[in-house]
Design a protein around this motif. Structure first.
Motif, PDB file in Angstrom:
ATOM      1  N   ASN A 268       0.855  -1.185   0.000  1.00 14.12           N
ATOM      2  CA  ASN A 268       0.000   0.000   0.000  1.00 14.12           C
ATOM      3  C   ASN A 268       0.895   1.240   0.000  1.00 14.12           C
ATOM      4  O   ASN A 268       1.069   1.893   1.028  1.00 14.12           O
ATOM      5  CB  ASN A 268      -0.913  -0.019   1.230  1.00 14.12           C
ATOM      6  N   PRO A 269       1.485   1.578  -1.159  1.00 17.24           N
ATOM      7  CA  PRO A 269       2.435   2.699  -1.204  1.00 17.24           C
ATOM      8  C   PRO A 269       1.819   4.059  -0.873  1.00 17.24           C
ATOM      9  O   PRO A 269       2.541   4.999  -0.560  1.00 17.24           O
ATOM     10  CB  PRO A 269       2.959   2.658  -2.642  1.00 17.24           C
ATOM     11  N   GLY A 270       0.505   4.147  -0.942  1.00 18.91           N
ATOM     12  CA  GLY A 270      -0.146   5.415  -0.602  1.00 18.91           C
ATOM     13  C   GLY A 270      -0.514   5.530   0.859  1.00 18.91           C
ATOM     14  O   GLY A 270      -1.119   6.521   1.280  1.00 18.91           O
ATOM     15  N   LEU A 271      -0.109   4.539   1.670  1.00 21.95           N
ATOM     16  CA  LEU A 271      -0.491   4.519   3.083  1.00 21.95           C
ATOM     17  C   LEU A 271       0.150   5.658   3.868  1.00 21.95           C
ATOM     18  O   LEU A 271       1.355   5.895   3.775  1.00 21.95           O
ATOM     19  CB  LEU A 271      -0.079   3.184   3.709  1.00 21.95           C
ATOM     20  N   ILE A 272      -0.667   6.327   4.648  1.00 21.64           N
ATOM     21  CA  ILE A 272      -0.169   7.335   5.599  1.00 21.64           C
ATOM     22  C   ILE A 272      -0.153   6.667   6.967  1.00 21.64           C
ATOM     23  O   ILE A 272      -1.194   6.219   7.461  1.00 21.64           O
ATOM     24  CB  ILE A 272      -1.072   8.581   5.577  1.00 21.64           C
ATOM     25  N   TYR A 273       1.025   6.563   7.544  1.00 20.65           N
ATOM     26  CA  TYR A 273       1.249   5.770   8.756  1.00 20.65           C
ATOM     27  C   TYR A 273       1.705   6.714   9.860  1.00 20.65           C
ATOM     28  O   TYR A 273       2.793   7.289   9.818  1.00 20.65           O
ATOM     29  CB  TYR A 273       2.326   4.728   8.474  1.00 20.65           C
ATOM     30  N   CYS A 274       0.849   6.914  10.851  1.00 19.95           N
ATOM     31  CA  CYS A 274       1.140   7.870  11.925  1.00 19.95           C
ATOM     32  C   CYS A 274       1.423   7.129  13.224  1.00 19.95           C
ATOM     33  O   CYS A 274       0.576   6.380  13.719  1.00 19.95           O
ATOM     34  CB  CYS A 274      -0.039   8.821  12.114  1.00 19.95           C
ATOM     35  N   SER A 275       2.620   7.335  13.759  1.00 18.46           N
ATOM     36  CA  SER A 275       3.016   6.747  15.041  1.00 18.46           C
ATOM     37  C   SER A 275       2.960   7.817  16.120  1.00 18.46           C
ATOM     38  O   SER A 275       3.558   8.885  15.974  1.00 18.46           O
ATOM     39  CB  SER A 275       4.432   6.185  14.954  1.00 18.46           C
ATOM     40  N   VAL A 276       2.241   7.527  17.193  1.00 22.79           N
ATOM     41  CA  VAL A 276       2.137   8.436  18.336  1.00 22.79           C
ATOM     42  C   VAL A 276       2.736   7.722  19.542  1.00 22.79           C
ATOM     43  O   VAL A 276       2.246   6.671  19.947  1.00 22.79           O
ATOM     44  CB  VAL A 276       0.676   8.817  18.620  1.00 22.79           C
ATOM     45  N   SER A 277       3.808   8.265  20.100  1.00 21.22           N
ATOM     46  CA  SER A 277       4.482   7.593  21.217  1.00 21.22           C
ATOM     47  C   SER A 277       4.886   8.617  22.269  1.00 21.22           C
ATOM     48  O   SER A 277       4.746   9.829  22.067  1.00 21.22           O
ATOM     49  CB  SER A 277       5.719   6.831  20.720  1.00 21.22           C
ATOM     50  N   GLY A 278       5.410   8.120  23.375  1.00 21.31           N
ATOM     51  CA  GLY A 278       5.815   9.021  24.444  1.00 21.31           C
ATOM     52  C   GLY A 278       6.953   9.935  24.042  1.00 21.31           C
ATOM     53  O   GLY A 278       6.896  11.153  24.223  1.00 21.31           O
TER      54      GLY A 278
ATOM     55  N   ILE B 206       4.638   9.356   9.808  1.00 20.87           N
ATOM     56  CA  ILE B 206       4.558  10.555  10.646  1.00 20.87           C
ATOM     57  C   ILE B 206       4.952  10.148  12.057  1.00 20.87           C
ATOM     58  O   ILE B 206       4.456   9.162  12.591  1.00 20.87           O
ATOM     59  CB  ILE B 206       3.131  11.129  10.640  1.00 20.87           C
ATOM     60  N   ASP B 207       5.840  10.902  12.656  1.00 21.61           N
ATOM     61  CA  ASP B 207       6.366  10.622  13.991  1.00 21.61           C
ATOM     62  C   ASP B 207       5.899  11.719  14.938  1.00 21.61           C
ATOM     63  O   ASP B 207       6.382  12.852  14.884  1.00 21.61           O
ATOM     64  CB  ASP B 207       7.894  10.562  13.915  1.00 21.61           C
ATOM     65  N   ILE B 208       4.952  11.384  15.813  1.00 20.45           N
ATOM     66  CA  ILE B 208       4.422  12.330  16.795  1.00 20.45           C
ATOM     67  C   ILE B 208       4.771  11.809  18.187  1.00 20.45           C
ATOM     68  O   ILE B 208       4.555  10.634  18.488  1.00 20.45           O
ATOM     69  CB  ILE B 208       2.891  12.470  16.685  1.00 20.45           C
TER      70      ILE B 208
END
Length: 407
Positions: free
Chosen positions: A127-137, A207-209
């Motif tokens: 899924n090359p169009g995937l937007i992958y958002c990681s939310v961590s401490g 995305i790294d949040i």
């Protein structure tokens, strides 16, 4: 309520592997504006915050449940599926779902989901169009990346607690999970930026949040005071470190909040309370002087305010153009005319309680209004529906998966 045709994110599918507050806050916002959010929960346990109580949700017969009211704050407009992703079959179900969605949001510690082929690099292959958002401490990099991190810790480590509380007491936390909430909102901004970029290129991105970054970035004047002036903002309780009068003041029947942030507002306050002579007093005629003499000014102002009740001063000062208001509890807020006129509550159906009241979205667009389709789900409420709809699984297959603890 907005209509489906006007929902700006309608047609987008979100696979939501988040729990507690930050990630769910982000995905709820996406759901409010039309995205189809599929919340993945562990069988039998679900989102950790379901069990954070009391207070507990009351069912339709008036009995206390084991479902927290906390969970209801950030989980409307979602469909819940119960999948054991620690099993290979469960992980494969989620990998197949991830190939069909636009957005994947998770809040596990870095590298946790890679063990199950649910990391960005694995999922983007199909899924090359995937937007992958990681939310961590603490984010995906840095010496603290592998640490767990809750909101309270972020308030401490970001410097927020160093400026919260009274000058003589211990550092204090803010009364709501503010780092979680900020990170959730930052995640939404990042996802919307990535969607806009995908419109141009067709490519998704990661995305790294982090809660830490979000709270540090929100330190505002406290941050710039130190990094540009070498000045550590002190804890000043309800007083503003750089403005006065700006705080909580006593009246004859309670307390109110008065905030003046420039000489014009102070002039209006002085005139309203019958002390225009303050403008000629060198101890009060500039902001710096008022800050230096804040206790003297507070004593004089309080001596006037205690002669009348709170509502008298709220009406008088607001009419004079001075920022002033009550210190509300939730029970006060419920009956506040502005709160009610702004429509800040939404009533939604709920499988346990019959209906539930949640806060309206604060985002008011003239065309792209939020819509409220679903109340917060119970664990796995939509497993069968979603797996049939998106993967075409039949009932015997799902019965077998359930028997073996996969779903």
């Amino acid at each position: 309520m907005g209509s489906l045709l006007m929902s700006v994110l309608a047609g987008l599918k979100v696979l939501d592997m988040t729990r507690v507050v930050a990630g769910p806050t982000a995905t709820q916002c996406l759901g409010d504006f039309g995205a189809d959010v599929i919340k993945v929960e562990r069988p039998g346990e679900g989102d950790d915050v379901r069990h954070v109580g009391p207070p507990w949700l009351i069912d339709s017969e008036g009995n206390e449940t084991r479902e927290s009211t906390y969970f209801q704050a950030a989980n409307r407009n979602k469909r819940s599926i119960s999948v054991n992703f620690q099993s290979e079959e469960g992980a494969q179900l989620l990998r197949t779902l991830a190939a069909k969605v636009d957005i994947f949001v998770e809040n596990f510690r870095p590298n946790t989901l890679a063990k199950y082929g649910l990391d960005y690099e694995s999922l983007r292959k199909n899924n090359p169009g995937l937007i992958y958002c990681s939310v961590s401490g603490f984010g995906q990099s840095g010496p603290y990346a592998s640490r767990s991190g809750y909101d309270f810790l972020m308030q401490a480590m970001s410097g927020l607690m160093s400026v919260t509380g009274g000058p003589e007491g211990a550092p204090m936390r803010v009364g709501v999970p503010i780092a979680d909430i900020l990170a959730g909102k930052d995640a939404v901004i990042g996802i919307l930026l990535a969607l806009h970029q995908r419109e141009k290129t067709g490519e998704g991105q990661s995305i790294d949040i982090s809660l830490f970054d979000s709270q540090v970035a929100a330190m505002a004047n406290t941050f710039t005071a130190w990094f540009n002036g070498g000045f550590e903002m002190p804890r000043t309780g309800n007083d503003h470190p750089s403005a006065s009068p700006y705080g909580v003041y006593r009246t004859s029947d309670g307390y109110l909040l008065i905030a003046t942030f420039n000489n014009r507002e102070f002039g209006r306050l002085a005139a309203a309370v019958g002390r225009s002579d303050w403008l000629d007093n060198p101890s009060f005629n500039t902001m710096g002087a008022r800050v230096a003499h804040r206790h003297e000014l507070a004593a004089e102002l309080t001596g006037i305010l205690v002669k009348q009740p709170r509502e008298h001063w709220i009406a008088l000062l607001n009419a004079a153009g001075v920022s002033c208001g009550p210190i509300n509890r939730m029970s006060d807020l419920e009956n506040d005319p502005h709160f009610r006129e702004r429509g800040m509550t939404v009533t939604l159906p709920h499988a346990l309680s019959g209906e539930i009241v949640v806060a309206n979205s604060p985002i008011r667009c003239s065309v792209s209004m939020p819509e409220y389709r679903l109340g917060p789900p119970v664990i796995g409420q939509h497993t069968v529906e979603v797996l049939q709809e998106m993967l075409g699984l039949d009932q015997p297959t799902m019965t077998d998966l359930a028997t073996r603890g996969v779903i």
